[in-house]
Design a protein around this motif. Structure first.
Motif, short mmCIF file in Angstrom:
data_model
loop_
_atom_site.label_atom_id
_atom_site.label_comp_id
_atom_site.label_asym_id
_atom_site.label_seq_id
_atom_site.Cartn_x
_atom_site.Cartn_y
_atom_site.Cartn_z
N GLU A 222 -4.73 -48.57 23.15
CA GLU A 222 -4.41 -49.32 24.38
C GLU A 222 -4.75 -50.80 24.21
O GLU A 222 -4.07 -51.66 24.76
N GLY B 28 -1.62 -52.99 24.76
CA GLY B 28 -1.70 -53.28 26.20
C GLY B 28 -1.26 -54.67 26.61
O GLY B 28 -1.12 -54.94 27.80
N LEU C 160 -4.03 -47.79 32.63
CA LEU C 160 -3.61 -48.97 31.88
C LEU C 160 -2.52 -49.71 32.61
O LEU C 160 -2.46 -50.92 32.61
#
Lengths: 108, 346
Positions: B297, B301, B34
């Motif tokens: 995520e 993110g 990520l």
């Protein structure tokens, strides 16, 4: 005069409605001051808030209040002072369900 | 800044490790992936939302529970602090335990350091108001009502509800999704997803074993209903003479256009809720592993717009699945298939 308090939102998203009818002279003299005490013209529609959260708090309640021709929509955090008195009085009277007391239920 | 020397294709293989023996390395690899993705995105475009905050070692939970004594002043009187023994008041002890279980999910499964990612202490107030039918996150703390006793029991009874409300805090500190229309329904859905995961992680239930109900146990026995919402079968959580029927749609075919409920945020959330449940059921195992990682995520993110749509969110989850597990992975296929089933275009 018909007074309706509609409470929507909350995590359950169930809409509750409390209604009272002020028909007789004594009923009108009881409810009129409660209605007149509220600043109806000073309320912005919270549903127009840019992010949809007028009080910045998801899952709070929203109140739509009607009394005769007047109407206002307030987030829960703004239901204070005379608004709180009107809402609580309507709810109490509606739930007592005495003659002329009113009705309490859910919007389905 | 954390830099990675391991190439993305190796990180992908590590991230895809399903064995519990490799769960820590898989999680670390996903974190690194990520980060690689975030750096790449930062190089190519301006960020649209604050980037996710990651700390590899979350701090221990620090809880305080307060009693409002049927008033509405917050936070109220402190009645249990971190490490104190149980009080015997179910609302106090359920709130204390629920905060702990929520902190555990974020720390253990996602490496998140509390709700804000910076280790914020967790506060909850119980016995808020008189017959108060709600629980909410006020931007800084949790608040629980006792219910009216006719329709609702006390709101601390449901761990998924505690997790739902605290997830609003995580959203507030990450994607900052608006609370109207489709972005609002995603905001609500994300709270249901992580609320369900908190409960499943505590109960150690697989996706197949879980109820996928939100707010189970909140209704009194007088109500014909099992919960507030069903993620597995939206629209079936309750059907009661007084309350009416659960209004949630289970696909875009029955999407509800309305001005009430901020544009149906608690109604249309059924669609992304079912999509997440389908991903978890398709992949099997624990929903907090790959499915939870993909949703977490995506939320944190930094790629989501605050006014995201169902399609944009669906695309973001598919992109996250591809980044974490690879384009040909079962995870990527499961995400795409789930959105197709609920008829959200990718």
């Amino acid at each position: 005069m018909k007074i309706t308090v509609e409470r929507s939102g909350g995590i359950a998203a169930l809409t509750r409605v409390w209604t009272v009818q002020a028909v007789t002279t004594s009923e009108k003299s009881r409810w009129q001051p409660l209605v007149e005490a509220c600043p109806w013209d000073a309320v912005d529609d919270p549903r127009q808030a840019p992010d949809g959260q007028p009080d910045g708090q998801p899952d709070r309640f929203m109140y739509s209040i009607r009394a005769g021709q007047r109407r206002a929509t307030l987030p829960e955090t703004a239901v204070t002072g005379p608004w709180r008195v009107l809402v609580e009085s309507t709810r109490t009277a509606a739930e007592e369900s005495r003659p002329g007391g009113g009705e309490a239920g859910f919007r389905r | 800044m954390v830099c990675s020397i391991v190439p993305p294709y190796i990180l992908r293989r590590l991230a895809a490790q399903g064995s519990p023996r490799f769960s820590a390395v898989a999680r670390a690899a996903r974190e690194a992936l990520l980060h690689v993705g975030a750096v790449h995105a930062a190089r190519t475009s301006a960020p649209t939302a604050p980037a996710g905050i990651r700390q590899l070692e979350p701090s221990p939970v620090n809880r305080s529970v307060f009693d409002a004594k049927s008033g509405e002043s917050l936070p109220g009187q402190v009645v249990r602090k971190e490490g104190d023994a149980a009080t015997g008041d179910p609302a106090v002890d359920e709130a204390y335990d629920g905060l702990g279980h929520t902190h555990s999910l974020y720390a253990d499964a996602f490496g998140r350091n509390s709700i804000d990612g910076l280790g914020m202490p967790l506060k909850a107030t119980v016995h808020f108001g008189r017959m108060y039918d709600n629980a909410f996150w006020d931007g800084q703390q949790m608040v629980f009502g006792d219910g009216d006793g006719e329709v609702f029991e006390r709101f601390t009874r449901s761990l998924s509800v505690i997790g739902h409300e605290l997830a609003h805090g995580v959203t507030q500190f990450s994607a900052g999704l608006a609370y109207r229309n489709q972005a609002g329904a995603i905001n609500e859905s994300v709270s249901d997803v992580f609320g369900a995961l908190v409960e499943q992680y505590f109960r150690k239930q697989t996706a197949a074993e879980a109820s996928w109900l939100i707010g189970e146990g909140l209704f009194t026995p007088q109500v014909e209903g099992s919960a507030l919402r069903s993620m597995k079968a939206p629209g079936t959580a309750y059907d009661d003479d007084v309350l009416g029927k659960d209004p949630q749609p289970d696909s875009m075919d029955s999407y509800v256009r309305t001005r009430s409920d901020n544009g149906g945020v608690h109604i249309n959330s059924g669609i992304p809720n079912r999509a997440f449940c389908l991903v978890a059921q398709t992949l099997g195992g624990n929903a907090w592993d790959a499915p939870g990682q993909i949703w977490y995520e995506t939320l944190t993110g930094g790629s989501l717009s605050t006014a995201t749509t169902f399609t944009a969110f669906a695309k973001a989850t598919a992109a996250t699945a591809k980044e974490l597990f690879g384009e040909e992975s079962a995870e990527h296929d499961a995400v795409r298939g789930a959105w197709e089933t609920v008829k959200v275009k990718l």
